[in-house]
Design a protein around this motif. Structure first.
Motif, PDB file in Angstrom:
ATOM      1  N   ALA A  44       1.889  -2.237 -10.351  1.00  0.00           N
ATOM      2  CA  ALA A  44       1.281  -0.642 -10.275  1.00  0.00           C
ATOM      3  C   ALA A  44       1.836  -0.227 -11.159  1.00  0.00           C
ATOM      4  O   ALA A  44       2.377  -0.269 -11.856  1.00  0.00           O
ATOM      5  N   ARG A  45       1.461   0.889 -10.907  1.00  0.00           N
ATOM      6  CA  ARG A  45       1.298   2.419 -12.170  1.00  0.00           C
ATOM      7  C   ARG A  45       2.571   3.067 -11.758  1.00  0.00           C
ATOM      8  O   ARG A  45       3.195   3.185 -12.463  1.00  0.00           O
ATOM      9  N   GLY A  46       2.608   3.404 -10.527  1.00  0.00           N
ATOM     10  CA  GLY A  46       4.181   3.874 -10.001  1.00  0.00           C
ATOM     11  C   GLY A  46       5.266   2.757  -9.177  1.00  0.00           C
ATOM     12  O   GLY A  46       5.133   2.052  -9.419  1.00  0.00           O
ATOM     13  N   ASP A  47       5.665   3.548  -8.082  1.00  0.00           N
ATOM     14  CA  ASP A  47       6.341   2.727  -7.426  1.00  0.00           C
ATOM     15  C   ASP A  47       6.208   1.100  -6.428  1.00  0.00           C
ATOM     16  O   ASP A  47       4.600   1.352  -5.796  1.00  0.00           O
ATOM     17  N   ILE A  48       6.749   0.157  -6.402  1.00  0.00           N
ATOM     18  CA  ILE A  48       6.739  -0.731  -5.769  1.00  0.00           C
ATOM     19  C   ILE A  48       7.246  -1.294  -4.724  1.00  0.00           C
ATOM     20  O   ILE A  48       8.834  -1.284  -5.135  1.00  0.00           O
ATOM     21  N   THR A  54       5.658  -3.033 -13.096  1.00  0.00           N
ATOM     22  CA  THR A  54       5.071  -1.365 -12.776  1.00  0.00           C
ATOM     23  C   THR A  54       5.893  -1.046 -13.969  1.00  0.00           C
ATOM     24  O   THR A  54       6.206  -0.923 -14.315  1.00  0.00           O
ATOM     25  N   ARG A  55       4.017  -0.078 -14.456  1.00  0.00           N
ATOM     26  CA  ARG A  55       4.392   0.583 -15.748  1.00  0.00           C
ATOM     27  C   ARG A  55       5.778   2.150 -15.768  1.00  0.00           C
ATOM     28  O   ARG A  55       6.120   1.460 -16.616  1.00  0.00           O
ATOM     29  N   ASN A  56       5.663   2.385 -15.077  1.00  0.00           N
ATOM     30  CA  ASN A  56       6.327   3.873 -14.761  1.00  0.00           C
ATOM     31  C   ASN A  56       7.311   3.538 -13.335  1.00  0.00           C
ATOM     32  O   ASN A  56       7.810   4.844 -13.557  1.00  0.00           O
TER      33      ASN A  56
END
Length: 291
Positions: free
Chosen positions: A221-225, A239-241
């Motif tokens: 994901a780009r956000g939270d997991i 996750t990227r960020n």
């Protein structure tokens, strides 16, 4: 005050604003099986067969197997079903729908022009040939107008009518998504309930996975997991960020890579853990105090 998002359908700016996988959803021999409704946004691809209560699909949705609906089935224009369509109650097929197998309808059949059913069809009730406004298009136009006018109560009632006012949450695939053995891809957030068994890598804006799931694939994901208690992820979590949160008794059979990591002391990660920022261990007694 109750969270308005906790209803049978998420009522945001778009009723298909998240990939929603309800409790108990499983993939069984290339069939996606759920106890509730299945709602698929337009221009999506579902490479599985689908089994649910009611099945609704927007325009140009492709299904890679059979559709089995205990209740109604509504397929809007240009939908393509590789296998059979078996419907326990009524069916609506928009114009230029293609069914690669047989269509069996226990109730009434409402059918548009240029529908191609390769192995023929049977309907126990009335058969009507016409081209009304596609069902999902009509629902979502009205629903978006109600939300824009602030008529939340009326929007709630319409959303409940779409899902049959059931206590079972629907399985929702947002517009333009892909669901397959290889990957579940959505440009929206993704929410997985409890006690699910899924195959394929999950790709979404953010990902929340509930309790006691088995996911045979990775999460990205780009956000939270967030990975809930007792869940097993048979792959990497990346996750990227965002922040990755791994709760008690969860297990990651792969690597974890993120900006920040919050790991319960009873969780397990078999691979390498990498975090650009903080890496925190949450103690069991602290988790209980927070409840």
């Amino acid at each position: 005050m109750e969270d308005a998002s906790q209803g049978s359908v998420s009522l945001g700016s778009d009723p298909l604003d998240a990939l929603e996988i309800p409790d108990g959803t499983t993939v069984e021999e290339h069939d996606l099986v759920t106890d509730g409704d299945v709602i698929v946004g337009g221009q999506s691809t579902v490479e599985f067969g689908v089994r649910g209560r009611n099945v609704f699909a927007g325009e140009r949705v492709q299904f890679g197997g059979d559709i089995e609906a205990e209740g109604d089935c509504r397929l809007d224009v240009w939908c393509d079903v590789a296998g059979n369509v078996l419907v326990g109650q009524d069916a609506y097929l928009g114009e230029r729908v293609h069914v690669g197998g047989r269509l069996m309808v226990s109730g009434d059949l409402d059918i548009g022009d240029d529908v191609d059913i390769e192995e023929g069809f049977e309907a126990s009730g009335w058969i009507v040939i016409r081209n009304p406004v596609p069902t999902l298009v009509f629902y979502f136009i009205v629903l978006s107008q109600l939300l824009r006018l602030g008529e939340n109560e009326a929007a709630d009632e319409l959303a409940e009518s779409l899902t049959g006012d059931s206590e079972i949450d629907p399985l929702v695939v947002p517009r333009g998504s892909t669901v397959s053995d290889d990957a579940w891809r959505a440009s929206t957030p993704a929410h997985v309930g409890d006690d699910c068994r899924l195959h394929g890598n999950l790709r979404a804006e953010s990902i929340t996975v509930g309790e006691d799931n088995n996911i045979f694939g990775s999460l990205r994901a780009r956000g939270d997991i967030t990975v809930g208690p007792g869940t097993r992820i048979h792959g990497d979590v990346t996750t990227r960020n965002g922040t990755v949160t791994i709760e008690g008794d969860a297990r990651i059979l792969g690597d974890v890579s993120c900006s920040e990591l919050e790991l319960h002391e009873n969780a397990a990660v078999d691979g390498t853990m990498r975090a650009k920022g903080d890496m925190r261990i949450v103690r069991a007694d602290v988790s209980r105090d927070a409840e």
